[in-house]
Design a protein around this motif. Structure first.
Motif, PDB file in Angstrom:
ATOM      1  N   TYR A 207       0.828  -1.214   0.000  1.00 34.23           N
ATOM      2  CA  TYR A 207       0.000   0.000   0.000  1.00 34.23           C
ATOM      3  C   TYR A 207       0.857   1.257   0.000  1.00 34.23           C
ATOM      4  O   TYR A 207       0.427   2.308  -0.499  1.00 34.23           O
ATOM      5  N   ILE A 208       2.071   1.183   0.504  1.00 35.34           N
ATOM      6  CA  ILE A 208       2.972   2.343   0.413  1.00 35.34           C
ATOM      7  C   ILE A 208       3.333   2.599  -1.051  1.00 35.34           C
ATOM      8  O   ILE A 208       3.412   3.753  -1.498  1.00 35.34           O
ATOM      9  N   GLU A 209       3.531   1.533  -1.812  1.00 34.87           N
ATOM     10  CA  GLU A 209       3.855   1.693  -3.237  1.00 34.87           C
ATOM     11  C   GLU A 209       2.721   2.382  -3.991  1.00 34.87           C
ATOM     12  O   GLU A 209       2.960   3.168  -4.918  1.00 34.87           O
ATOM     13  N   THR A 210       1.465   2.128  -3.583  1.00 38.16           N
ATOM     14  CA  THR A 210       0.342   2.788  -4.260  1.00 38.16           C
ATOM     15  C   THR A 210       0.332   4.285  -3.997  1.00 38.16           C
ATOM     16  O   THR A 210      -0.138   5.060  -4.826  1.00 38.16           O
ATOM     17  N   VAL A 211       0.861   4.699  -2.847  1.00 34.52           N
ATOM     18  CA  VAL A 211       0.985   6.135  -2.581  1.00 34.52           C
ATOM     19  C   VAL A 211       2.007   6.735  -3.540  1.00 34.52           C
ATOM     20  O   VAL A 211       1.780   7.788  -4.141  1.00 34.52           O
ATOM     21  N   PHE A 212       3.142   6.066  -3.689  1.00 34.33           N
ATOM     22  CA  PHE A 212       4.193   6.550  -4.588  1.00 34.33           C
ATOM     23  C   PHE A 212       3.685   6.638  -6.021  1.00 34.33           C
ATOM     24  O   PHE A 212       4.013   7.576  -6.764  1.00 34.33           O
ATOM     25  N   ASN A 213       2.854   5.662  -6.420  1.00 32.89           N
ATOM     26  CA  ASN A 213       2.315   5.637  -7.784  1.00 32.89           C
ATOM     27  C   ASN A 213       1.038   6.461  -7.927  1.00 32.89           C
ATOM     28  O   ASN A 213       0.453   6.507  -9.024  1.00 32.89           O
ATOM     29  N   ASP A 214       0.594   7.083  -6.828  1.00 32.27           N
ATOM     30  CA  ASP A 214      -0.633   7.886  -6.817  1.00 32.27           C
ATOM     31  C   ASP A 214      -1.835   7.068  -7.312  1.00 32.27           C
ATOM     32  O   ASP A 214      -2.656   7.539  -8.088  1.00 32.27           O
ATOM     33  N   ASP A 215      -1.918   5.830  -6.823  1.00 29.56           N
ATOM     34  CA  ASP A 215      -3.026   4.930  -7.161  1.00 29.56           C
ATOM     35  C   ASP A 215      -3.734   4.548  -5.862  1.00 29.56           C
ATOM     36  O   ASP A 215      -3.620   3.418  -5.382  1.00 29.56           O
ATOM     37  N   LEU A 216      -4.468   5.497  -5.287  1.00 32.88           N
ATOM     38  CA  LEU A 216      -5.033   5.299  -3.951  1.00 32.88           C
ATOM     39  C   LEU A 216      -6.154   4.266  -3.931  1.00 32.88           C
ATOM     40  O   LEU A 216      -6.381   3.624  -2.902  1.00 32.88           O
ATOM     41  N   LYS A 217      -6.858   4.100  -5.035  1.00 35.19           N
ATOM     42  CA  LYS A 217      -7.893   3.057  -5.077  1.00 35.19           C
ATOM     43  C   LYS A 217      -7.254   1.691  -4.839  1.00 35.19           C
ATOM     44  O   LYS A 217      -7.782   0.873  -4.069  1.00 35.19           O
ATOM     45  N   ARG A 218      -6.122   1.458  -5.476  1.00 30.10           N
ATOM     46  CA  ARG A 218      -5.420   0.194  -5.261  1.00 30.10           C
ATOM     47  C   ARG A 218      -4.907   0.126  -3.831  1.00 30.10           C
ATOM     48  O   ARG A 218      -4.876  -0.951  -3.216  1.00 30.10           O
ATOM     49  N   GLY A 219      -4.526   1.270  -3.267  1.00 34.61           N
ATOM     50  CA  GLY A 219      -4.081   1.308  -1.877  1.00 34.61           C
ATOM     51  C   GLY A 219      -5.179   0.885  -0.914  1.00 34.61           C
ATOM     52  O   GLY A 219      -4.938   0.132   0.039  1.00 34.61           O
ATOM     53  N   VAL A 220      -6.410   1.352  -1.165  1.00 31.78           N
ATOM     54  CA  VAL A 220      -7.557   0.945  -0.341  1.00 31.78           C
ATOM     55  C   VAL A 220      -7.764  -0.564  -0.434  1.00 31.78           C
ATOM     56  O   VAL A 220      -8.038  -1.231   0.571  1.00 31.78           O
ATOM     57  N   GLU A 221      -7.614  -1.107  -1.624  1.00 38.23           N
ATOM     58  CA  GLU A 221      -7.794  -2.552  -1.803  1.00 38.23           C
ATOM     59  C   GLU A 221      -6.783  -3.337  -0.972  1.00 38.23           C
ATOM     60  O   GLU A 221      -7.137  -4.314  -0.308  1.00 38.23           O
ATOM     61  N   TRP A 222      -5.533  -2.913  -0.995  1.00 36.82           N
ATOM     62  CA  TRP A 222      -4.506  -3.600  -0.214  1.00 36.82           C
ATOM     63  C   TRP A 222      -4.795  -3.496   1.279  1.00 36.82           C
ATOM     64  O   TRP A 222      -4.666  -4.461   2.027  1.00 36.82           O
ATOM     65  N   ILE A 223      -5.197  -2.320   1.742  1.00 37.57           N
ATOM     66  CA  ILE A 223      -5.430  -2.108   3.174  1.00 37.57           C
ATOM     67  C   ILE A 223      -6.586  -2.956   3.677  1.00 37.57           C
ATOM     68  O   ILE A 223      -6.492  -3.619   4.720  1.00 37.57           O
ATOM     69  N   TYR A 224      -7.692  -2.967   2.934  1.00 37.00           N
ATOM     70  CA  TYR A 224      -8.885  -3.663   3.411  1.00 37.00           C
ATOM     71  C   TYR A 224      -8.767  -5.182   3.350  1.00 37.00           C
ATOM     72  O   TYR A 224      -9.616  -5.893   3.882  1.00 37.00           O
ATOM     73  N   LYS A 225      -7.719  -5.696   2.747  1.00 39.67           N
ATOM     74  CA  LYS A 225      -7.501  -7.140   2.798  1.00 39.67           C
ATOM     75  C   LYS A 225      -7.245  -7.611   4.228  1.00 39.67           C
ATOM     76  O   LYS A 225      -7.550  -8.745   4.588  1.00 39.67           O
ATOM     77  N   THR A 226      -6.666  -6.734   5.036  1.00 40.77           N
ATOM     78  CA  THR A 226      -6.264  -7.140   6.388  1.00 40.77           C
ATOM     79  C   THR A 226      -6.739  -6.200   7.494  1.00 40.77           C
ATOM     80  O   THR A 226      -6.606  -6.530   8.670  1.00 40.77           O
ATOM     81  N   ASN A 227      -7.307  -5.034   7.149  1.00 39.02           N
ATOM     82  CA  ASN A 227      -7.670  -4.079   8.197  1.00 39.02           C
ATOM     83  C   ASN A 227      -8.850  -3.215   7.771  1.00 39.02           C
ATOM     84  O   ASN A 227      -8.700  -2.318   6.937  1.00 39.02           O
ATOM     85  N   PRO A 228     -10.041  -3.452   8.347  1.00 40.76           N
ATOM     86  CA  PRO A 228     -11.207  -2.644   8.004  1.00 40.76           C
ATOM     87  C   PRO A 228     -11.368  -1.396   8.878  1.00 40.76           C
ATOM     88  O   PRO A 228     -12.410  -0.745   8.834  1.00 40.76           O
ATOM     89  N   LEU A 229     -10.342  -1.071   9.685  1.00 42.10           N
ATOM     90  CA  LEU A 229     -10.379   0.144  10.513  1.00 42.10           C
ATOM     91  C   LEU A 229      -9.161   1.022  10.223  1.00 42.10           C
ATOM     92  O   LEU A 229      -8.449   1.456  11.125  1.00 42.10           O
ATOM     93  N   PRO A 230      -8.908   1.340   8.962  1.00 41.93           N
ATOM     94  CA  PRO A 230      -7.694   2.086   8.617  1.00 41.93           C
ATOM     95  C   PRO A 230      -7.730   3.551   9.040  1.00 41.93           C
ATOM     96  O   PRO A 230      -6.682   4.133   9.331  1.00 41.93           O
ATOM     97  N   GLY A 231      -8.915   4.159   9.068  1.00 44.98           N
ATOM     98  CA  GLY A 231      -9.001   5.546   9.518  1.00 44.98           C
ATOM     99  C   GLY A 231      -8.621   5.677  10.973  1.00 44.98           C
ATOM    100  O   GLY A 231      -8.002   6.659  11.396  1.00 44.98           O
ATOM    101  N   VAL A 232      -8.979   4.652  11.762  1.00 46.99           N
ATOM    102  CA  VAL A 232      -8.611   4.610  13.184  1.00 46.99           C
ATOM    103  C   VAL A 232      -7.127   4.287  13.333  1.00 46.99           C
ATOM    104  O   VAL A 232      -6.380   5.015  13.985  1.00 46.99           O
ATOM    105  N   CYS A 233      -6.708   3.190  12.706  1.00 46.31           N
ATOM    106  CA  CYS A 233      -5.313   2.753  12.862  1.00 46.31           C
ATOM    107  C   CYS A 233      -4.339   3.730  12.234  1.00 46.31           C
ATOM    108  O   CYS A 233      -3.176   3.798  12.643  1.00 46.31           O
ATOM    109  N   GLY A 234      -4.784   4.483  11.245  1.00 46.92           N
ATOM    110  CA  GLY A 234      -3.929   5.502  10.651  1.00 46.92           C
ATOM    111  C   GLY A 234      -3.653   6.657  11.589  1.00 46.92           C
ATOM    112  O   GLY A 234      -2.830   7.533  11.282  1.00 46.92           O
ATOM    113  N   ARG A 235      -4.336   6.654  12.742  1.00 55.98           N
ATOM    114  CA  ARG A 235      -4.151   7.727  13.714  1.00 55.98           C
ATOM    115  C   ARG A 235      -3.625   7.218  15.060  1.00 55.98           C
ATOM    116  O   ARG A 235      -2.734   7.839  15.641  1.00 55.98           O
ATOM    117  N   VAL A 236      -4.176   6.125  15.557  1.00 57.07           N
ATOM    118  CA  VAL A 236      -3.858   5.732  16.938  1.00 57.07           C
ATOM    119  C   VAL A 236      -3.283   4.326  17.053  1.00 57.07           C
ATOM    120  O   VAL A 236      -3.169   3.799  18.159  1.00 57.07           O
TER     121      VAL A 236
END
Length: 604
Positions: A207-236
């Motif tokens: 998902y870090i690579e998707t940030v570099f490639n500016d492909d955030l939709k793909r980044g969401v796909e990678w994140i939600y494979k293992t974590n459905p609380l990314p807005g929370v975990c991205g902070r705390v």
């Protein structure tokens, strides 16, 4: 040059070589006579196995594909792989890029350059700290400032300064811009050590690579494979992943948590819902009840829904989210971020029944009759007390109820908590810091000066709270009294005057067990008119019928489960605080594993 001149040069040219016919030849006698190499010579490699983490960065950058990572039989710590680089000197061009990019500095090049053999296989070495021939040749080429290939400094995220942020509960960490996020993502070397240590084993480099490639939709796909609380975990999130980041050995770790937050914050919730709903893999004709809407419960609900199960969450509070909603202060986790995560989960068809207390409004036996499996994610809700003299006073209160009251008040859904002129917080963890920093803000909002003191058994270096919490607390005017143990609440004329403390000389015994010792002669009285105990929480199992509870296995108050979150009662699963203790990302991982376990159980 004209045609005649060209003819003369080419016709007589070969005769020029005749002058070397009788010249004395120069003979290179290596290896019979060793020729000392220059100080910066690029010879054979050495690798300090004590430093090498097996990250494989050297292998990835090698332009001739001369380096392979080979499994080795060694014990490893978190953040290490049981692999070491082996070098094929039939391919190696001795460019030194592997040395320039080595994340730990373990890989160097020596001045040794002789290896003679008629067996091509002997030119493949796994170097150690004494060289490929174990003869401790002097070091030759090493990385310097001019050849450094890593960006060791983190792109800092903008924050509101301490003197300003303490005036309100506004989220003070601003988030990355697009340019900042791409620059920070570019620092990742894709070593995957972070994935190994993450409790949820998130696909972090992907998902870090998707940030570099500016492909955030793909980044969401990678994140939600293992974590459905990314807005929370991205902070705390406790972001243990960053503690093992390869870059962190010589510089600052990649801001993994902030990059996850960037992906989610920049993606509209409707787009995230589309990604989530595309993942539904099957339809099941069975129902699962989840007790508690904290991290583990919400994660279990998400992944069970993807498997096609009908999921209902029973939550005792008026709003979903558990400790994320009622425990973590708004300046760290705004409701909007939590609401966004929950909205995505509900979009899969998850039903959340609020204001419904299991054991009171509905019994566990009733749920068992209606549902095919049950997951417990009730968390730690009961505060622990020091039980020293004076803690029975009405102004000695527990941390979690106070944090909940503050949260409700700021939402306009409850009464204003009492705001003392001087507060003493007992405890050195993140909950203690949440109380201290929240009360500092309330004092400022009331027009008072910040007067909050934190007392803990640990030294400043040993405090279990995150370092950033301690640093930010100091910036906001909070005072710390480390290595102090509370011994008595000082009460005069029915009012609290302060806390008597003694010096704590050690927190744990020689076996690593919690067993603090004190110097009773070293006494300090800390002034304050209200005290909050934040020394830990315990589970509330009152909703479990005694017959059922007797069949469960416990260890130190936590429920024992197998690798899939299954208890000793086949249809009953558990996760989160009541299994692994308070940690959001562990709760997410527990919920995911339990969802897999429930699916296995229901499908035998």
């Amino acid at each position: 040059m004209n045609a005649k001149e060209i003819f003369k040069k080419t016709f007589w040219g070969p005769t020029i070589a005749w002058k070397y016919l009788f010249a004395k030849p120069i003979t290179i006698t290596v290896p019979k006579v060793y020729r000392e190499a220059a100080e910066r010579y690029r010879g054979f490699h050495i690798n300090d196995w004590e430093l090498c983490t097996g990250c494989g960065t050297c292998s990835k950058i090698c332009p001739t594909d001369a380096i392979k990572m080979i499994p080795v039989d060694i014990e490893t710590e978190p953040g290490e792989k049981a692999e070491k680089p082996a070098i094929d000197y039939g391919r190696c061009s001795f460019c030194g890029m592997c040395v320039d990019i080595c994340t730990t500095g373990s890989l160097k090049m020596t001045r040794e350059y002789i290896h003679i053999s008629d067996n091509a296989n002997t030119f493949f070495f796994m170097p150690e700290s004494d060289g490929i021939h174990h003869n401790n040749f002097p070091v030759g080429y090493v990385r310097d400032e001019d050849s450094e290939l890593l960006d060791l400094e983190r792109v800092e995220m903008e924050e509101i300064p301490g003197a300003e942020r303490v005036n309100s509960f506004i989220e003070f960490v601003k988030g990355y811009s697009k340019e900042q996020a791409i620059a920070e993502a570019a620092r990742c070397v894709d070593c995957e050590l972070c994935t190994d240590v993450c409790p949820a084993h998130m696909d972090i480099p992907e998902y870090i690579e998707t940030v570099f490639n500016d492909d955030l939709k793909r980044g969401v796909e990678w994140i939600y494979k293992t974590n459905p609380l990314p807005g929370v975990c991205g902070r705390v999130c406790t972001h243990n992943c960053e503690t093992v980041c390869s870059i962190g050995h010589r510089g600052e770790a990649v801001a993994i948590r902030w990059l996850k937050r960037y992906i989610i914050d920049q993606t509209p919730v409707e787009e995230i819902k589309k990604v989530a709903n595309e993942e539904i893999i099957k339809k099941a004709n069975k129902k699962v009840a989840i007790i508690g809407s904290g991290p583990s419960g919400l994660a279990a609900a998400y992944y069970l829904s993807l498997m096609g199960y009908k999921v209902t969450i029973f939550e005792a509070k008026p709003k979903a989210g558990g400790v994320m909603r009622y425990g973590i202060p708004r300046y760290r986790l705004p409701d909007e971020a939590l609401d966004k995560d929950i909205e995505v989960i509900q979009s899969l068809g998850v039903e959340i029944k609020l204001n419904t207390t299991v054991g009171k409004d509905v019994t566990l036996e009733q749920l068992k009759k209606e549902y095919d499996a049950i997951f417990l994610g009730t968390g730690f809700t009961i505060g622990k007390s020091t039980k020293i003299s004076g803690t029975e006073h009405e102004k000695v209160i527990q941390a979690l109820p106070l944090l909940e009251k503050i949260r409700d008040y700021l939402r306009g859904e409850g009464e204003k908590p009492e705001i003392p002129n001087s507060l003493i917080v007992i405890g050195g963890g993140n909950v203690a810091m949440d109380v201290a920093r929240s009360m500092a803000r309330l004092q400022k909002m009331e027009g008072k000066e910040v007067n909050v003191k934190v007392v803990c058994l640990e030294t400043m270096e040993e405090m279990p709270a995150d370092l950033e919490e301690i640093v930010e607390g100091k910036e906001e005017g909070i005072l710390f009294f480390p290595s102090r143990g509370p011994s008595e609440v000082i009460i005069e004329n029915g009012k609290i005057k302060g806390l008597k403390t003694v010096c704590c000389t050690s927190v744990f015994d020689e076996n690593g067990r919690f067993n603090p010792t004190f110097d009773e002669k070293d006494v300090i009285i800390i002034e304050g008119d209200m005290i909050v105990e934040a020394i830990g929480q315990a589970p509330d199992y009152s909703y479990l019928p005694e017959e059922l509870k007797s069949k469960l296995e416990f260890t130190r108050g936590r429920i024992l489960v197998n690798e899939y979150g299954q208890t000793s009662i086949p249809w009953l699963f558990a996760g989160g605080d009541i299994v692994h203790g308070p940690d959001i990302i562990n709760g997410v991982a527990d919920g995911h594993r339990a969802a897999e376990g429930i699916d296995r159980y229901l499908n035998q």
